[in-house]
Scaffold this active site. Sequence first.
Site, short mmCIF file in Angstrom:
data_model
loop_
_atom_site.label_atom_id
_atom_site.label_comp_id
_atom_site.label_asym_id
_atom_site.label_seq_id
_atom_site.Cartn_x
_atom_site.Cartn_y
_atom_site.Cartn_z
N GLU A 204 44.55 -1.07 -36.53
CA GLU A 204 44.02 -2.19 -35.77
C GLU A 204 44.11 -3.50 -36.56
O GLU A 204 43.80 -3.54 -37.75
CB GLU A 204 42.55 -1.90 -35.43
CG GLU A 204 41.86 -2.98 -34.62
CD GLU A 204 40.38 -2.68 -34.39
OE1 GLU A 204 39.79 -3.33 -33.51
OE2 GLU A 204 39.82 -1.82 -35.10
N LYS B 247 40.90 -4.44 -25.56
CA LYS B 247 39.80 -3.59 -25.98
C LYS B 247 38.60 -3.75 -25.05
O LYS B 247 38.11 -4.85 -24.83
CB LYS B 247 39.41 -3.93 -27.42
CG LYS B 247 38.40 -3.00 -28.07
CD LYS B 247 38.27 -3.36 -29.54
CE LYS B 247 37.33 -2.44 -30.29
NZ LYS B 247 37.29 -2.77 -31.73
N CYS C 224 39.99 1.34 -31.51
CA CYS C 224 38.83 1.59 -32.37
C CYS C 224 37.58 2.02 -31.61
O CYS C 224 37.47 3.17 -31.22
CB CYS C 224 38.58 0.39 -33.28
SG CYS C 224 37.63 0.82 -34.77
#
Length: 286
Positions: A45, A118, A155
């Site tokens: 990431e 995200k 993540c």
Amino acid sequence: MAKRTLKVAAIQASFGPDMAGNIAKVEKLVRHAAKGGAQVILPPELFQGIYFPTRQDPKWFATAYPAREHPVVKAMQALAEKLKVVIPVSFFEKDGPRHYNSVAIADAGGEILGLYRKSHIPDGPGYQEKYYFRPGDTGFKAWRTRLGTIGAGICWDQWYPEAARAMVLEGAEILLYPSAIGSEPYDATLDTHRQWQRAMQGHAVSNAVPVVAANRIGLEENDGASQRFYGHSFIADHRGEIVADLGETEEGVAAHSFDLDEIASYRADWGFFRDRRPDLYAKSLG
């Protein structure tokens, strides 16, 4: 009929403030993975620089770019075309006045298939992402690349079973999670890497799908805020077994090959998707 196989790889490395140096490091590791036969190669990431959300500082907004103008996206796009591999590229995205933590999917011909932004944005000591990133608005997707259909979360998304299930419902044959996770600032001795791995191994089991996670390593300093990233990047198969992994401090590549048709048959045989009851889930989810 020829078997549909796909070799996937996770890159693990340390990163510093020099974007060009970080790109060069990732390019070297992508080439190494491709030379070993990897077809879908996942960097960690936000590898464009240090993991800056350890503290709040407006200077970092200057390191965000529109997707097709971002230096890391352009570099990985060119590399994907040259090596004929798929690279999910994590980057800091600027979209007008909005900022996102995003992944651009570079296909094996160099095309950018689109973006995932995200969805789950953490906000706590050492991970102050809500200051920088809006919650993603793309929803969860499966990308039909030239080499196979992949899903990508980022993540904190990897802790949510709903995200994994949504991607597989869209047709994902492999799930990929670029990550930046390590010690907690309030307790430097706390090591959550086993919980981190087990959460994704659970997604692999309950969706009968391989999972790939690529993490950073090393100690990073950010104007008085520090974070040590614990590595342990890994690949789990569709039964949840870890079939390739890296340690806490080593830079390198973890790779494994999967028979996608065999996995599809296994998934159908277990009946997880046959026996779902979304009519009942809707009564309690929301």
